[in-house]
Design an enzyme around this catalytic site. Structure first.
Site, PDB file in Angstrom:
ATOM      1  N   ASP A  66      -2.110   0.954   7.453  1.00 42.89           N
ATOM      2  CA  ASP A  66      -1.435   0.796   6.159  1.00 42.89           C
ATOM      3  C   ASP A  66      -1.044  -0.659   5.924  1.00 42.89           C
ATOM      4  O   ASP A  66      -1.151  -1.171   4.807  1.00 42.89           O
ATOM      5  CB  ASP A  66      -0.211   1.702   6.078  1.00 42.89           C
ATOM      6  CG  ASP A  66      -0.589   3.169   6.184  1.00 42.89           C
ATOM      7  OD1 ASP A  66      -1.410   3.623   5.368  1.00 42.89           O
ATOM      8  OD2 ASP A  66      -0.081   3.859   7.089  1.00 42.89           O
TER       9      ASP A  66
ATOM     10  N   GLU B 266      -1.373  -1.326  -4.825  1.00 42.72           N
ATOM     11  CA  GLU B 266      -2.608  -0.573  -5.034  1.00 42.72           C
ATOM     12  C   GLU B 266      -2.359   0.566  -6.012  1.00 42.72           C
ATOM     13  O   GLU B 266      -1.330   1.248  -5.945  1.00 42.72           O
ATOM     14  CB  GLU B 266      -3.125  -0.016  -3.706  1.00 42.72           C
ATOM     15  CG  GLU B 266      -4.504   0.610  -3.828  1.00 42.72           C
ATOM     16  CD  GLU B 266      -5.093   0.924  -2.475  1.00 42.72           C
ATOM     17  OE1 GLU B 266      -5.947   0.157  -2.026  1.00 42.72           O
ATOM     18  OE2 GLU B 266      -4.673   1.928  -1.872  1.00 42.72           O
TER      19      GLU B 266
ATOM     20  N   ASP C  32       0.871  -1.178   0.000  1.00 45.75           N
ATOM     21  CA  ASP C  32       0.000   0.000   0.000  1.00 45.75           C
ATOM     22  C   ASP C  32       0.909   1.228   0.000  1.00 45.75           C
ATOM     23  O   ASP C  32       1.424   1.624   1.049  1.00 45.75           O
ATOM     24  CB  ASP C  32      -0.907  -0.010   1.222  1.00 45.75           C
ATOM     25  CG  ASP C  32      -1.847   1.174   1.264  1.00 45.75           C
ATOM     26  OD1 ASP C  32      -2.243   1.675   0.194  1.00 45.75           O
ATOM     27  OD2 ASP C  32      -2.204   1.620   2.385  1.00 45.75           O
TER      28      ASP C  32
END
Length: 168
Positions: free
Chosen positions: A139, A67, A8
């Site tokens: 996260d 992502e 991420d």
């Protein structure tokens, strides 16, 4: 079995999560957050690169998922996030890993069942799918969700099948 790292990306906090995928069975391996501080962008990116490289060297994943960046109203912020995302894609590519990319909505829909789920819902479903996991933070939870999404979308299983075919 295939080991997947989900990433991420973020300029200050880049979450990472490693899972093992054996068919439909998912197992938590590790998760954490790469933290960069300071105001010098180049040094922050170098710090993220070094930390993420160490994670990949330690856990030796065979596939990665990152992502995708969403575009927001702050153009400068989006560009900086894009640079952190570049590091998140570069490090696994340097290690020779195939890298899958997923939008935030795809990750949420895969893990939670709703494309606009909030962080609490994502964390709950990550804990449900990886029993006993201790999340390093939001996260890291998002990174585990990205890895889970990759596993469910066939990224991990198609890679494992290709490896098996190559060995035969």
């Amino acid at each position: 079995m295939i080991r997947v790292i989900g990433i991420d990306p973020g300029l200050k906090n880049t979450g990472w999560g490693v899972i093992d995928v054996a068919g439909s069975k998912l197992s938590h391996v590790a998760n954490g957050t790469c933290v960069s501080d300071g105001s010098d962008l180049a040094m922050r990116l170098l710090s993220l690169h070094s930390q993420l490289s160490a994670v990949i060297a330690r856990y030796r994943p065979q596939a990665a998922a990152v992502e995708q960046t969403f575009v927001n109203k702050d153009g400068a912020g989006t560009l900086k996030l894009g640079q952190a995302r570049g590091i998140a894609m570069l490090v696994p590519a340097q290690a020779g890993l195939p890298v899958g990319e997923y939008s935030p909505n795809t990750v949420k829909k895969t893990v939670v069942g709703a494309g606009h789920a909030d962080k609490v819902q994502v964390q709950y479903m990550v804990r449900l799918q990886l029993p006993g996991v201790e999340l390093n933070g939001p996260d890291a939870a998002d990174a585990l969700a990205i890895a889970i999404c990759h596993a469910h979308h066939g990224g991990a299983s198609s890679f494992a099948a290709a490896v098996e075919r190559a060995r035969a």
